[in-house]
Write an enzyme that holds these catalytic residues in place. Structure first.
Site, mmCIF file in Angstrom:
data_model
loop_
_atom_site.group_PDB
_atom_site.id
_atom_site.type_symbol
_atom_site.label_atom_id
_atom_site.label_comp_id
_atom_site.label_asym_id
_atom_site.label_seq_id
_atom_site.Cartn_x
_atom_site.Cartn_y
_atom_site.Cartn_z
ATOM 1 N N CYS A 168 0.780 -1.244 0.000
ATOM 2 C CA CYS A 168 0.000 0.000 0.000
ATOM 3 C C CYS A 168 0.808 1.290 0.000
ATOM 4 C CB CYS A 168 -0.928 0.020 1.205
ATOM 5 S SG CYS A 168 -2.251 -1.170 1.040
ATOM 6 N N GLN A 193 3.867 2.661 -0.699
ATOM 7 C CA GLN A 193 4.528 3.275 -1.855
ATOM 8 C C GLN A 193 3.524 3.527 -2.981
ATOM 9 O OE1 GLN A 193 8.451 2.050 -2.939
ATOM 10 N NE2 GLN A 193 7.900 1.916 -5.086
HETATM 11 C C1 UDX Z 1 -0.844 -0.401 5.818
HETATM 12 C C2 UDX Z 1 -1.745 0.453 6.716
HETATM 13 O O1 UDX Z 1 -1.289 0.350 8.074
HETATM 14 C C3 UDX Z 1 -3.195 0.005 6.584
HETATM 15 O O2 UDX Z 1 -4.036 0.865 7.350
HETATM 16 C C4 UDX Z 1 -3.594 0.051 5.123
HETATM 17 O O3 UDX Z 1 -4.925 -0.414 4.971
HETATM 18 C C5 UDX Z 1 -2.655 -0.789 4.287
HETATM 19 O O4 UDX Z 1 -1.311 -0.358 4.476
HETATM 20 P P1 UDX Z 1 0.242 -2.826 5.991
HETATM 21 O O5 UDX Z 1 0.906 -2.520 4.695
HETATM 22 O O6 UDX Z 1 -0.416 -4.141 6.151
HETATM 23 O O7 UDX Z 1 -0.877 -1.737 6.321
HETATM 24 O O8 UDX Z 1 1.364 -2.747 7.124
HETATM 25 P P2 UDX Z 1 1.835 -1.753 8.279
HETATM 26 O O9 UDX Z 1 1.750 -2.459 9.560
HETATM 27 O O10 UDX Z 1 1.182 -0.444 8.186
HETATM 28 O O11 UDX Z 1 3.392 -1.622 7.938
HETATM 29 C C6 UDX Z 1 3.842 -1.099 6.702
HETATM 30 C C7 UDX Z 1 5.353 -1.085 6.646
HETATM 31 O O12 UDX Z 1 5.879 -0.085 7.518
HETATM 32 C C8 UDX Z 1 6.014 -2.382 7.086
HETATM 33 O O13 UDX Z 1 7.117 -2.678 6.246
HETATM 34 C C9 UDX Z 1 6.476 -2.082 8.491
HETATM 35 O O14 UDX Z 1 7.563 -2.890 8.888
HETATM 36 C C10 UDX Z 1 6.866 -0.637 8.370
HETATM 37 N N1 UDX Z 1 6.852 0.091 9.651
HETATM 38 C C11 UDX Z 1 5.688 0.235 10.340
HETATM 39 C C12 UDX Z 1 8.030 0.662 10.137
HETATM 40 O O15 UDX Z 1 9.093 0.536 9.534
HETATM 41 N N2 UDX Z 1 7.987 1.353 11.315
HETATM 42 C C13 UDX Z 1 6.838 1.533 12.016
HETATM 43 O O16 UDX Z 1 6.869 2.201 13.068
HETATM 44 C C14 UDX Z 1 5.652 0.956 11.516
#
Ligand code: UDX
Length: 456
Positions: A274, A276
């Protein structure tokens, strides 16, 4: 009143779990999930489920065969339904106008054409796929100019669930957002869908807006979340240079209730299907509407993320005496975050590619991601004997010069690092891209440790 029938187009990460939850919470509603892919539908019917999500199997089992059905008979299900959820993919365009940025709406458009072809009577179409703002008007134009016997309301109901916590997020969402046309018919359609969620979501958490606010809010929510990660990651580089500690900084700023503590974990870079994609989509929209400054602002979030990934692999190379040619680097974790087998846009792709380019032997272990998937993400259809995938973390580290942690899987926290150190080439390096390991203890064992946002 006749029984409500829901049809969902697309049995992927969003459609499958969301529909399973609706079916489990509303036994009186018939929910049919459709997909063109036979193997995917077979997997939903017979298991193992095509989506790995903790708790999902129980939810599916509760309703499957009763009021939850999975089928490839898309047209039949469309005809019978009065509410149609569109949960098809909207990948980034790979060619033509807006390539690399704009959302590819091929699947959404063909869904609209198919609905127009078979639908009779009043239908509510619910966009759940993440789409650029004003897509609803394109869908409506297609429906209203192609359908002979149907009347349509198009709603936007973006999904905010995160992977790995899909069931909990669906069960107890922060909010449900439903946008519709501000006409009596539009408002009635919004209320009909809202009343479904209201079976288990408290009414104050169900927000209703106009169509465009709802469509745009999904992109903006993801852009804000990703921006926080790029912000903290940018500061991680400054911490490494100044002896400030990124976890301490995150805690200190997160205590400000206006900032809040979540999504401040520095990392090797965000991944997932999502963030990017949605930011690039937002950038494209801004450019389209003549707002290059706004576009550049949001694009920098993606640029910072790319920089962070390459900065991490460059650090591995420089610590290993500026050459990794012929050296064995163990990569622990390939999924874009823990508790999922999803590898879309995972930072591990960039890190593995960088290291392979430098001539390293890259040995990957991930508890959930199969070898074929890792190979195709890193190499596409090419072959490279320097990429090795093993089924065990200890084995992957045997003989390694360096170990890099790229996903925060819990099992990595309890690895026997003494044993790992004994089996490694010396000096043995650990590169913690998630800051999950006990760094002081590792140093006591003799490791040289690099961690994101920590001074050496
Ligand atoms: C995200 C949104 O959270 C969600 O609301 C939307 O519907 C879809 O995109 P998701 O892609 O499943 O969800 O994962 P998320 O838990 O948000 O993490 C995204 C990325 O960010 C991961 O690679 C995670 O490791 C990274 N991340 C997250 C960090 O590097 N640091 C953080 O503090 C939080």
């Amino acid at each position: 009143m006749s029984q409500t029938r829901i049809c969902c187009l697309g049995a992927g990460y969003v459609g499958g779990p969301t529909m399973a939850m609706i079916a489990a919470k509303c036994p009186d509603i018939q929910v049919t999930v459709t997909d063109m892919s036979e193997p995917r539908i077979r997997a939903w019917n017979e298991g193992p489920l095509p989506v790995y999500e903790p708790g999902l199997e129980d939810v599916v089992k509760k309703a499957r065969g009763k009021n939850l059905h999975f089928t490839t008979d898309v047209k039949g299900a469309l005809k019978a339904a009065d509410i149609i959820f569109v949960c098809v993919g909207t990948p980034t365009k790979t060619h033509g106008v807006g390539a690399g940025r704009a959302a590819d709406l091929t699947y959404v458009e063909s869904a609209a054409r198919m609905i127009a072809e078979v639908a009779e009577g009043a239908k509510i179409i619910v966009e759940k796929s993440t789409i650029p703002v004003r897509t609803a008007s394109a869908i409506l134009t297609i429906l209203r100019s192609n359908s002979k016997n149907g009347t349509f309301q198009v709603l936007s109901n973006p999904e905010f669930l995160a992977e790995g916590t899909a069931v909990a997020d669906l069960e107890n969402p922060d909010r449900v957002l439903i946008g519709g046309e501000q006409t009596p018919e539009g408002l009635a359609a919004v209320e009909k869908v809202a009343s479904i969620y209201a079976r288990w979501v408290p009414r104050p958490k169900i927000l209703t807006t106009n169509l465009w606010s709802s469509e745009l809010s999904k992109l903006v929510a993801n852009a804000f979340l990703a921006q926080r990660i790029s912000s903290i990651n940018s500061i991680s580089a400054l911490c490494e240079a100044t002896e400030a500690d990124i976890d301490e900084v995150a805690r200190a700023i997160g205590c400000d209730s206006r900032i809040g503590p979540k999504f401040l974990k520095a990392s090797v870079g965000f991944g997932g299907s999502c963030f990017q994609k949605d930011i690039l989509n937002l950038v494209y929209l801004c450019e389209h509407f003549g707002l290059p400054e706004v576009a550049a602002y949001w694009e920098s979030v993606v640029k910072m993320n790319d920089w962070q990934k390459h900065r991490f692999s460059a650090r591995i190379v420089s610590d290993l005496f500026s050459t990794v040619t012929g050296k064995h680097i163990a990569i622990l974790g390939f999924a874009f975050k823990k508790d999922t087998n999803d590898t879309r846009e995972t930072a591990a792709i960039a890190v593995c590619r960088d290291l392979l380019k430098e001539g390293a032997k890259v040995v990957v272990y991930d508890p959930r991601v199969p070898e074929t998937q890792i190979r195709s993400e890193v190499l596409g259809s090419e072959k490279n004997p320097n990429l090795v995938v093993l089924k065990n973390a200890l084995e992957a580290c045997q003989g390694a010069h360096g170990v890099a942690i790229l996903t925060e899987w819990d099992e990595f926290k309890t690895l026997d690092f003494k044993k790992i150190h004994d089996g490694m080439n010396k000096p043995a390096f650990v590169f913690d891209g998630r800051n999950i390991l006990p760094h002081a203890k590792l140093r006591e064992l003799g490791f040289k440790v690099f961690a994101i946002g920590k001074a050496v």
